[in-house]
Design an enzyme around this catalytic site. Structure first.
Site, short mmCIF file in Angstrom:
data_model
loop_
_atom_site.label_atom_id
_atom_site.label_comp_id
_atom_site.label_asym_id
_atom_site.label_seq_id
_atom_site.Cartn_x
_atom_site.Cartn_y
_atom_site.Cartn_z
N ASP A 439 0.86 -1.18 0.00
CA ASP A 439 0.00 0.00 0.00
C ASP A 439 0.90 1.23 0.00
OD1 ASP A 439 -2.28 1.64 0.33
OD2 ASP A 439 -1.96 1.68 2.48
N ARG A 641 -1.55 15.18 -2.41
CA ARG A 641 -2.90 14.65 -2.50
C ARG A 641 -3.86 15.82 -2.69
NH1 ARG A 641 -3.27 9.59 0.45
NH2 ARG A 641 -5.28 10.17 1.28
N ASP A 860 -1.34 -0.94 6.03
CA ASP A 860 -1.61 -0.45 7.39
C ASP A 860 -3.07 -0.20 7.67
OD1 ASP A 860 -1.88 1.83 5.72
OD2 ASP A 860 -1.51 3.13 7.44
#
Length: 1239
Positions: A439, A641, A860
């Site tokens: 991830d 982001r 996670d």
């Protein structure tokens, strides 16, 4: 404790009561147990224990004998009880068998004790249940569906006290909540509790605050609210008269959805997930609340999600099972050969000696004598597969697991989190990993979000320029923006562009509206510990960062109620009426709120992914959209982001009509979600663009270095992330997965099957044009048309593949998955963007399906659980997204950088140790057992043993068990620093070089060779040897002592040669085992033992007399030298002519000591290199050291080759290619091309 109520029988659930099929809907009436019991819903009583005092022994023995090995040894024990076929006493088998059964029984009894203890704690836990209008303390086991119960602050909806254990008796992980320990894992096999409908609470408007970390991995607080009609039922007298009936969906595993209707007083009220308290959540900041039990026990949503974790076995386990079957077949063959020999000998020779050597009673023919002899030899030769093998393997694995748990270099002091091996069965497979699926957010990055840049009305803020107008580097920046004018500002927040604050102070309406949106459009909960000290609890770090940014720029979110939001705008408190929240989900990828300002103006505020929101803007925003899109691309190019912000003004009449339709849609029992989604989509159109935000998610420490080292170890890393393509690509550059030196980075963005197929084909063609390789004489087109394609074999250059989620959906279809895998495996790095949790698991499953490679998944968050469970090895990172990934994992730690130590040190050592253990174990047991086979040809095939029965019993338990365990637990070939410095040492595990069928047969051959010399040298010597007094030396007991002593010495010397890392424990076990042998030998032949047990120890003084003869010691010495010298000579020649990688490393270290100055110069030369400055991560302090360290890894590996005495890497390259071609013939694509060794 009351007897647990019987669980419902299958097929007796549902609206029609008993006897109906599967439940179609659930009917629950409050305070009406008799009505609810007719549906036979599950109760809260649990019983996870398996035994009691009476049933433990028979049931546990029955379970243990389900194991084939235990059944096999029980069968041998039964054979040994038959006097006609047994030449060994029964205790030679029953002692090790009882030892193993006892150890297992004690473990099972311990486990079941904790199950009983936990059952009692959970079943007897007191809860407050409303019965007869009075709150009574009831045991949890007596809580039923339809009961009304009271919860209090900091109380688990499902609480489990005590110290529960796993099935292996290990304590489960614990965490601290408000200073008291509570279980961090939803212990699904024990705490079968209840899902509640929230009726009322101590908070205004029936609000209730909960933490759901055990459900979805999110550590933020969430809000739940009772419906208004029940929120007023605040005391027990009112609740006692509540007789509402809930009709809702049947039990299911959807944690984020609930659909139902409450019928009360001839009215109906829609129910949603916002009204539910699910088992596993914790009540926070709420003094008390009342809830109606809807689902209990196994029907709760958490239990419905607790699917069985796949049982994982290592490749060595599977190989060992196959080898044991082969050995058993070999045992049968030896038994048949000796049985035929017995029948022939009895027919030709034995028939002549019937006078003084008559056949046993019941034996009337040579054939039947041979039949009995077959079973006798099966008993004698069974030690080729001793029962101690399985126990020893588990002990070694347990030791390796403790080493991981105790490793201080994998301990995170900041979080006080050690590494944890949550399984003991996969340690050696850590040394064989070829593919890592990772991830991004929270795994490669810190998941600590920082508001970095923004675009407002076409103007970009956040870039800091120096005096010359150039972009300022991190170290060149001036002081951060001063927020001292704002007493409510967060002192930890930093922003570097003062122009944005100036725009706020100058009254820029667009900037004000921008921050107003950020302060209103969210689900953050605010907690004010003291005047002006605000604490935000956000569902995601992104949302917390945005609200904190608005707070510092003067738009402070202060508090909320179910119907209002209070914001301090530049010091003035303004309360907005909250009309609706259009919540975020993975399909919508946006969130909206509808608020009414104090002036009565209704406005919708929306934030979401750019791919979604830009399509819903009003056409008038075209020019602004173009500018903002450029800013978005710039931000994404820097690895940030992004979110787009928009708003829309609503007319009062339109809103009233829309709200009424939304209320009707929410009350619809069927397809409610679809109706609501359509209404959300309707109102979220023709919005006005405000701007965009850019948040930085910083890389974790050591990520680039770790990826560089793992890549040099020939491990391929695939990143599977839900982020947009640009962000993921630039994170790839930041962490050095992607480099400027790569030949090409292929980007697959097709929206249709044909487009994706064409893009994949073009990528393969470009790689093939660079290198036209041929495998087994077939061209690439011929390979592509074969049953299953093989991987592109030898690719010139390095490539990477980036693929979007919508393209991946097509690529994973059955008719294209092989092409996708071919292309991806030929690339050095793969990044999959915008992928769902299901797609993550599908990608892992695809590689497992077609590749003969060990896969590892690391993540996670709760969205990584499916990927972690699917991979051969799952690793969970205890980060910002809760512990769901950790709970589903096989190994866990707190930082990605620890992965290199887990694999290159612990994994490689575990694989090395297990392989050396198995090779030696099979060798020593064949050397021990095959002596009986050769002796059979000289004793008339009578099933007479060479050794005495006590030696046979103690050989694997005492004389040879501890030295091989010490080697299997402590051995090393090179120190841990060299394992990290030379990642190439990892490759033998990937190729499975250290223990395979070939190595097994070599060990067996060495064992047979040793057994031949062990028997025939003493036999030849004893034929004519005499004692010092002239008497004949050759007697059975003297021969047995000589052979046994030779065997113990030879196998002890052999394990000394096999041991690469000597510790005090190794010395103690090896020499202590030899000393124990002689001590026991002399004791068993002593006068004292003969006086106590004259029938058992008849050969008094034999050992002392035999070992007093020089001829015996010369025989033992000759046997040992002849057995060991060929091994020593072979290893010497192999070290000189074809050294292993570890030998080369040790030699290299000697050379490096002499050339220390030269190596320093080489390290300085490695500092120069390409560095990208177009994204934020390249400006972090200390990043240059990471790049330099990555270059060092290349130089270290180059040094490995340059200092080797002879070029010795081509044989590994050949094995890679051979492996690839074998994979093709086996019907699976293989990856030989990209497995070419990098030094």
């Amino acid at each position: 404790m009351e007897r647990c109520a019987a669980r419902r029988a299958p097929g007796k659930r549902g609206r029609g009561g008993p006897g109906r099929g599967p439940e179609e809907e659930r009917r629950v009436r409050a305070n009406a147990r008799e009505y609810n019991e007719k549906f036979q819903y599950a109760s809260n009583c649990i019983k996870t224990s398996k035994y009691n005092i009476v049933t433990f022994l028979p049931v546990n023995l029955f379970e243990q004998f389900q194991e084939v090995a235990n059944t096999y040894f029980l069968f041998l024990l039964i054979l040994q009880l038959i006097p006609q076929i047994s030449s060994l006493s029964w205790f030679t088998t029953i002692v090790p068998l009882v030892l193993v059964l006892t150890i297992t029984a004690v473990k099972d009894a311990t486990d079941d004790y904790f199950r009983h203890k936990s059952d009692n704690q959970v079943n007897n836990r007191q809860s407050q249940v409303l019965i007869g209008g009075v709150l009574r303390q009831e045991q949890w086991m007596n809580v039923r569906v339809g009961d009304i119960i009271k919860l209090e602050n900091n109380q688990f909806v499902a609480m489990l006290q005590g110290v529960p254990r796993t099935s292996k008796g290990q304590e489960l992980p614990w965490r601290k909540h408000q200073g008291s320990p509570v279980l961090a894992q939803p212990f699904t096999s024990l705490s079968q509790q209840a899902d509640l409908l929230l009726l009322s609470s101590s908070e205004p408007h029936g609000l209730c605050y909960i933490e759901t970390a055990e459900l979805d991995g999110e550590t933020n607080m969430k809000v739940r609210q009772a419906i208004p009609v029940t929120a007023e039922l605040g005391d027990t007298s009112q609740l006692a008269h509540f007789d509402g009936e809930v009709i809702c969906e049947p039990p299911n595993n959807k944690l984020d959805k609930f659909s139902g209707t409450l019928y009360w007083k001839e009215n109906k009220y829609p129910l949603s997930n916002q009204n539910m308290l699910l088992r596993g959540c914790v009540l926070r900041n709420t003094e008390w609340c009342f809830g109606l039990v809807i689902f209990a026990g196994p029907d709760t949503k958490l239990m419905q999600n607790s699917g069985r974790t796949k049982f994982k076995r290592t490749s060595i386990d599977r190989l060992m099972n196959t080898l044991v079957l082969w050995i058993f077949g070999f045992l049968v063959c030896m038994g048949v050969i000796l049985a035929i020999g017995n029948a022939i000998w009895e027919h030709e020779v034995g028939i002549c000696f019937q006078i003084y050597l008559p056949w046993d009673e019941g034996v009337h023919s040579a054939f039947f004598s041979g039949f009995l002899s077959f079973w006798s030899y099966i008993i004698i030769l069974n030690t080729v597969v001793p029962i101690s093998l399985y126990v020893s393997v588990e002990v070694i694995r347990l030791g390796h697991s403790y080493f991981i748990n105790w490793d201080k270099k994998m301990y995170c002091a900041k979080r006080r989190t050690p590494a944890e091996a949550r399984t003991t069965t996969l340690n050696e497979e850590l040394g064989q990993v070829e593919y890592i699926f990772s991830d991004k957010t929270g795994t490669l990055t810190q998941n600590i979000m920082v508001f970095s840049k923004c675009s407002v009305n076409g103007h970009s803020y956040g870039e800091v320029q120096d005096m010359l107008g150039h972009k300022a580097e991190l170290g060149e920046r001036s002081e951060p923006v001063d927020f001292s004018f704002n007493p409510l500002a967060d002192p930890r927040f930093q922003f570097w562009d003062p122009s944005l604050l100036e725009a706020v102070k100058l009254g820029d309406l667009h900037v004000h509206e921008f921050f107003r949106l950020l302060s209103l459009c969210h689900t953050v909960m605010s907690e004010e510990k003291s005047e002006g000290e605000l604490l935000y609890k956000a569902q995601s770090p992104d949302e917390g960062a945005l609200v904190t940014a608005a707070r510092n720029f003067g738009f402070v979110f202060r508090s909320r109620t179910p119907k209002t939001i209070t914001v301090h705008e530049l010091g003035q408190a303004i309360t907005y009426q909250l009309l609706a929240i259009l919540d975020f989900n993975n399909i919508r990828k946006r969130m909206s709120v509808i608020v009414r300002s104090p002036k009565g103006k209704i406005r919708l505020y929306c934030k979401g992914a750019d791919t979604i929101l830009l399509e819903r803007l009003h056409p008038i925003n075209q020019d602004l959209t173009s500018i903002t899109t450029d800013h978005l691309n710039e931000y994404a190019g820097e690895g940030l982001r992004t979110l787009v912000l928009a708003y829309k003004d609503l007319e009062e009449s339109y809103y009233q009509d829309w709200s009424e339709r939304l209320h009707r849609a929410g009350s619809t029992p069927e397809a409610r979600d679809d109706h609501v989604a359509r209404l959300y989509d309707e109102v979220e159109h023709d919005m006005m663009l405000l701007g965009a935000t850019a948040i930085e998610d910083k890389l974790q420490q050591g990520v680039p270095e770790t990826i560089a080292i793992l890549t040099l170890a020939n491990i391929k890393i695939w990143v599977l992330t839900g982020d947009k393509q640009e962000t993921a690509v630039n994170i790839g550059y930041s962490c050095k997965m992607l480099t400027d030196d790569m030949t090409e980075v292929f980007v697959v963005t097709g929206h249709t099957v044909l487009e994706v197929r064409e893009e994949l084909r073009k990528a393969r063609e470009k790689m093939m044009n660079a290198s036209r390789s041929v495998c087994n004489g077939f061209s690439y087109q011929e390979k592509l048309s074969s049953k299953l394609t093989s991987v592109l074999e030898a690719i010139a250059g390095e490539y990477a593949l980036v693929i979007n989620g919508h393209s991946l959906a097509h690529a994973l279809e059955a008719d294209m998955e092989v092409e996708f895998l071919e292309t991806a495996c030929a690339c050095k790095a793969v990044i999959c963007c915008r992928v769902t949790p299901l797609q993550k698991a599908q990608v892992v499953e695809l590689v497992k399906k077609y590749k003969k490679a060990v896969t590892l998944a690391i993540g996670d968050g709760a969205n990584d659980v499916s990927m972690i469970k699917t991979a051969h090895i799952g690793v969970g990172i205890s980060g910002q997204e809760g512990i769901q990934a950790v709970l589903a994992s096989d190994y866990s730690f707190s930082q990605f950088k620890f992965l290199q130590r887990l694999l290159l040190v612990h994994g490689r050592w575990s694989y090395l140790r297990m392989c050396k253990f198995l090779c030696y174990f099979f060798y020593k047991n064949f050397a021990f057992t095959m002596v009986h086979f050769w002796f059979g040809f000289f004793c008339g095939f009578s099933a007479q043993t060479v050794y005495d029965q006590y030696f046979i019993t103690l050989y694997n338990i005492v004389y040879t068990s501890l030295p091989v365990l010490a080697m299997g637990v402590f051995d090393q070939d090179v120190p841990e620093q060299r394992s990290m410095e030379y990642p190439k040492l990892y490759e033998p595990g990937q190729l499975n070089l250290l223990f395979n069928k070939r190595e097994f047969f070599i060990c067996i051959a060495q064992g047979i060779y040793t057994s031949i010399l062990m028997f025939f040298i003493p036999y030849g010597v004893f034929a004519d040897a005499t004692r010092d007094d002239g008497a004949q030396l050759a007697d059975y007991q003297s021969f047995a002592v000589t052979v046994a002593t030779s065997l113990v010495i030879v196998v002890s010397v052999q394990i000394g040669l096999d041991t690469g890392f000597w510790t005090a424990i190794n010395h103690f076990f090896i020499w202590g085992s030899l000393a124990a042998y002689f001590a026991i030998l002399f004791t068993m032949h002593s006068d004292s033992l003969f006086r106590l047990f004259p029938n058992q120890f008849r050969f008094v003084g034999n050992a002392q007399n035999t070992l007093a003869q020089p001829t015996v010691w010369l025989t033992i010495a000759l046997t040992a030298v002849v057995c060991i010298m060929p091994v020593v000579a072979f290893r010497f020649l192999k070290l000189d002519l074809k050294p292993e990688l570890s030998d080369t490393v040790r030699y290299t270290q000697l050379v490096r000591k002499k050339q220390k100055t030269q190596h320093r110069g080489m390290r300085h030369a490695g500092r120069a290199g390409s560095r990208r400055s177009g994204y934020a991560f390249s400006h972090q302090e200390g990043f240059g050291e990471l790049i330099m360290s990555g270059k060092n890894m290349r130089l270290s590996s180059l040094a490995l080759s340059s200092f080797a005495p002879r070029p010795s890497t081509s044989w590994i390259e050949t094995l890679w290619k051979k492996k690839g071609c074998e994979g093709s013939s086996a019907g699976s694509p293989s990856g030989a091309a990209d497995k070419t060794l990098r030094v």
